[in-house]
Design a protein around this motif. Structure first.
Motif, PDB file in Angstrom:
ATOM      1  N   GLU A   5       0.841  -1.213   0.000  1.00  0.00           N
ATOM      2  CA  GLU A   5       0.000   0.000   0.000  1.00  0.00           C
ATOM      3  C   GLU A   5       0.875   1.261   0.000  1.00  0.00           C
ATOM      4  OE1 GLU A   5      -3.276   0.202   2.872  1.00  0.00           O
ATOM      5  OE2 GLU A   5      -2.731   2.285   3.277  1.00  0.00           O
ATOM      6  N   VAL A   6       1.883   1.258   0.863  1.00  0.00           N
ATOM      7  CA  VAL A   6       2.751   2.437   0.974  1.00  0.00           C
ATOM      8  C   VAL A   6       3.450   2.697  -0.367  1.00  0.00           C
ATOM      9  CG1 VAL A   6       4.970   3.114   2.002  1.00  0.00           C
ATOM     10  CG2 VAL A   6       3.060   2.453   3.471  1.00  0.00           C
ATOM     11  N   ILE A   7       3.964   1.636  -0.975  1.00  0.00           N
ATOM     12  CA  ILE A   7       4.632   1.794  -2.279  1.00  0.00           C
ATOM     13  C   ILE A   7       3.622   2.318  -3.304  1.00  0.00           C
ATOM     14  CG2 ILE A   7       5.712   0.547  -4.197  1.00  0.00           C
ATOM     15  CD1 ILE A   7       6.976  -1.320  -2.069  1.00  0.00           C
ATOM     16  N   SER A   8       2.388   1.803  -3.227  1.00  0.00           N
ATOM     17  CA  SER A   8       1.382   2.198  -4.219  1.00  0.00           C
ATOM     18  C   SER A   8       1.032   3.683  -4.099  1.00  0.00           C
ATOM     19  CB  SER A   8       0.119   1.342  -4.096  1.00  0.00           C
ATOM     20  OG  SER A   8      -0.673   1.778  -3.005  1.00  0.00           O
ATOM     21  N   LEU A   9       1.153   4.234  -2.902  1.00  0.00           N
ATOM     22  CA  LEU A   9       0.831   5.661  -2.733  1.00  0.00           C
ATOM     23  C   LEU A   9       1.860   6.532  -3.454  1.00  0.00           C
ATOM     24  CD1 LEU A   9      -0.253   5.689   1.026  1.00  0.00           C
ATOM     25  CD2 LEU A   9      -1.721   5.784  -1.001  1.00  0.00           C
ATOM     26  N   ALA A  10       3.138   6.157  -3.310  1.00  0.00           N
ATOM     27  CA  ALA A  10       4.176   6.910  -4.024  1.00  0.00           C
ATOM     28  C   ALA A  10       3.959   6.760  -5.533  1.00  0.00           C
ATOM     29  CB  ALA A  10       5.555   6.403  -3.629  1.00  0.00           C
ATOM     30  N   TRP A  11       3.629   5.547  -5.941  1.00  0.00           N
ATOM     31  CA  TRP A  11       3.404   5.263  -7.363  1.00  0.00           C
ATOM     32  C   TRP A  11       2.251   6.110  -7.903  1.00  0.00           C
ATOM     33  CZ3 TRP A  11       6.520   3.056 -10.626  1.00  0.00           C
ATOM     34  CH2 TRP A  11       6.045   2.613 -11.862  1.00  0.00           C
ATOM     35  N   GLU A  12       1.178   6.166  -7.131  1.00  0.00           N
ATOM     36  CA  GLU A  12      -0.005   6.951  -7.517  1.00  0.00           C
ATOM     37  C   GLU A  12       0.363   8.439  -7.630  1.00  0.00           C
ATOM     38  OE1 GLU A  12      -3.099   6.192  -8.287  1.00  0.00           O
ATOM     39  OE2 GLU A  12      -3.952   8.225  -8.217  1.00  0.00           O
ATOM     40  N   PHE A  13       1.173   8.897  -6.671  1.00  0.00           N
ATOM     41  CA  PHE A  13       1.594  10.301  -6.663  1.00  0.00           C
ATOM     42  C   PHE A  13       2.368  10.633  -7.939  1.00  0.00           C
ATOM     43  CE2 PHE A  13       5.334  12.990  -5.462  1.00  0.00           C
ATOM     44  CZ  PHE A  13       4.672  14.206  -5.433  1.00  0.00           C
ATOM     45  N   TYR A  14       3.361   9.808  -8.272  1.00  0.00           N
ATOM     46  CA  TYR A  14       4.126  10.070  -9.503  1.00  0.00           C
ATOM     47  C   TYR A  14       3.195  10.059 -10.709  1.00  0.00           C
ATOM     48  CZ  TYR A  14       8.490   9.360  -6.871  1.00  0.00           C
ATOM     49  OH  TYR A  14       9.512   9.475  -5.988  1.00  0.00           O
ATOM     50  N   GLY A  15       2.255   9.113 -10.706  1.00  0.00           N
ATOM     51  CA  GLY A  15       1.304   9.012 -11.813  1.00  0.00           C
ATOM     52  C   GLY A  15       0.466  10.279 -11.940  1.00  0.00           C
ATOM     53  N   ARG A  16       0.005  10.801 -10.790  1.00  0.00           N
ATOM     54  CA  ARG A  16      -0.840  12.010 -10.854  1.00  0.00           C
ATOM     55  C   ARG A  16      -0.070  13.228 -11.340  1.00  0.00           C
ATOM     56  NH1 ARG A  16      -5.339  12.259  -6.138  1.00  0.00           N
ATOM     57  NH2 ARG A  16      -5.776  10.034  -6.163  1.00  0.00           N
ATOM     58  N   LEU A  17       1.238  13.241 -11.099  1.00  0.00           N
ATOM     59  CA  LEU A  17       2.040  14.349 -11.633  1.00  0.00           C
ATOM     60  C   LEU A  17       2.175  14.222 -13.147  1.00  0.00           C
ATOM     61  CD1 LEU A  17       4.982  14.621  -9.070  1.00  0.00           C
ATOM     62  CD2 LEU A  17       2.868  15.941  -9.123  1.00  0.00           C
TER      63      LEU A  17
END
Ligand code: AMP
Length: 422
Positions: free
Chosen positions: A139-151
């Protein structure tokens, strides 16, 4: 050249880059707050002892810390990273578990300044205390991944590893020490020094001379306990379920001493290899106890804001936004009308600016055009006498229709609210 300039490794971030910077933090806050994280704003300096807990073998502690004695004789340090302060706060306040905290702010390291490596740099990140579940790692890794994606970033790669349980890790460190010691002469002098302090970090060496020995080094996965192997397999299964691509890299050890089990790093494709980590994190063990709390598992990551924005530049995404005002007040009757009108407009939620010092109509209109506003609101002698204003659409704003109209001042705000995008 002015006498005073920014100190090496520090930068001024001016608008519009500062706006982009703030938006990045807003995007991060949206992502992590949607996952139950609350913000912590810890102090920028702490007692030196807090950071010494990060480990004697850690460069950021031994070589790069801005530490000093304050006027009261207390040894303090500017924070070189966030985790130690957040864990100190956890031990001090003992919030309910699990504790999910996010943060944003500057850190300080006395590093050799270059592009992507600064002495003051910002991070956004999270820490979760009190949960050992491998689903949380995913989950924690996915949050960073989601953040990069949203940028809008599409070229960031995820590399993961596990350092095993602390006992696995220490058996592995012994094996590494033995491996490198067998052929000390083949190692670079720098790596020989590193070997004494922290054999794991020799794996990070980018020197050609070290490459053969590093390539032949034992790999951590041969040292995992059954529990550690199972934990790591579950993390990878979680990432698979979330369809997050990753590369398992057994040499990924990361800088800090306290990591165990899952570690990960995000690599920016567009950055030079020595500065291409845009973020990283992992599980940590023992840090809560070291800072005087009960044995508590922890996991977190920190993403470098400066480098993430460099990666955005390289990928041509998440550009600096323009933040023009909506209207520009042109007052050729002395300026007092502009004072009150901009005040009224701003109170009504309409962003407005004006010119000062009684400039000519021509000069004020130039300023209005430069401001990017949708309308110029003109007050001349006639308007002042009749309690009116003239509304003139500015170039490029409302198609080609530049027709201006004069309306009673009382109608201005309702009219603008109708026509301006909300
Ligand atoms: P670390 O705590 O060293 O793992 O750093 C986490 C992230 O912060 C890195 O991946 C970088 O993006 C960023 N970072 C670390 N040190 C610096 C620095 N000196 N200048 C700019 N960014 C940095």
């Amino acid at each position: 050249m002015p006498e005073y300039q920014t100190s090496p490794g520090t930068r001024d971030i001016l608008a519009p880059d500062s706006t982009r910077w703030r938006r990045l933090v807003e995007v991060f806050a949206e992502v992590v707050e949607s996952a139950g994280f609350g913000q912590i704003i810890p102090p920028m300096f702490e007692d030196l002892g807090v950071f010494l807990r990060l480990g004697e073998a850690t460069d950021i502690v031994t070589k790069e810390m801005y530490d000093f004695e304050d006027k009261g004789g207390r040894r303090v340090a500017l924070r070189p990273e966030m985790t130690a302060g957040v864990v100190r706060a956890f031990v001090q306040h003992r919030p309910l578990l699990p504790w999910k905290a996010w943060y944003a702010g500057p850190n300080f390291r006395y590093e050799k300044a270059q592009q992507g490596r600064y002495r003051q740099f910002d991070q956004v990140g999270v820490e979760v205390l009190g949960v050992d579940d491998p689903h949380l790692d995913a989950e924690v890794i996915s949050l960073a991944w989601e953040f990069y994606g949203r940028l809008g970033l599409r070229q960031v790669r995820l590399v993961v590893n596990s350092l095993g349980e602390p006992e696995d890790r220490s058996r592995y460190v012994d094996a590494l020490r033995l491996h490198f010691s067998k052929d000390l002469a083949a190692l670079s002098p720098e790596s020989r020094q590193t070997l004494e302090r922290n054999p794991l970090r020799v794996l990070d060496s980018k020197r050609e001379q070290d490459a053969p020995l590093v390539a032949a080094a034992p790999v951590i996965c041969d040292f995992y306990s059954a529990d550690a192997a199972e934990h790591f397999a579950s993390v990878l299964a979680g990432l698979d379920r979330l369809a997050i691509p990753y590369e398992v890299r057994p040499s990924l050890v990361r800088g800090l001493d306290y990591y165990r089990k899952t570690t990960f790093e995000f690599i920016g494709a567009a950055l030079e290899s020595s500065q291409n980590a845009v973020g990283g994190g992992g599980r940590y063990d023992g840090l809560v106890e070291d800072l005087g709390g009960p044995s508590t598992p922890g996991i977190g990551f920190a993403l470098g804001v400066d480098r993430t924005l460099l990666e955005c530049d390289a990928e041509g995404v998440f550009g600096a936004p323009a933040t023009p005002v909506s209207v520009f007040v042109v007052d050729v009757t002395g300026g007092a009308e502009a004072l009150t009108l901009t005040h009224d407009l701003r109170s009504a939620g309409i962003a407005s600016d004006r010119a000062y010092e009684g400039r000519s109509m021509k000069s004020q209109m130039k300023a209005a055009d430069r401001s990017g506003a949708t309308f110029a609101i003109i007050i001349g002698g006639d308007e002042l006498a009749s309690g009116a204003v003239t509304v003139r659409p500015l170039a490029g704003q409302v198609g080609d229709d530049r027709t201006q109209s004069t309306i009673p001042r009382t109608e201005l705000i309702p009219m603008l609210k109708r026509v301006l995008p909300s």
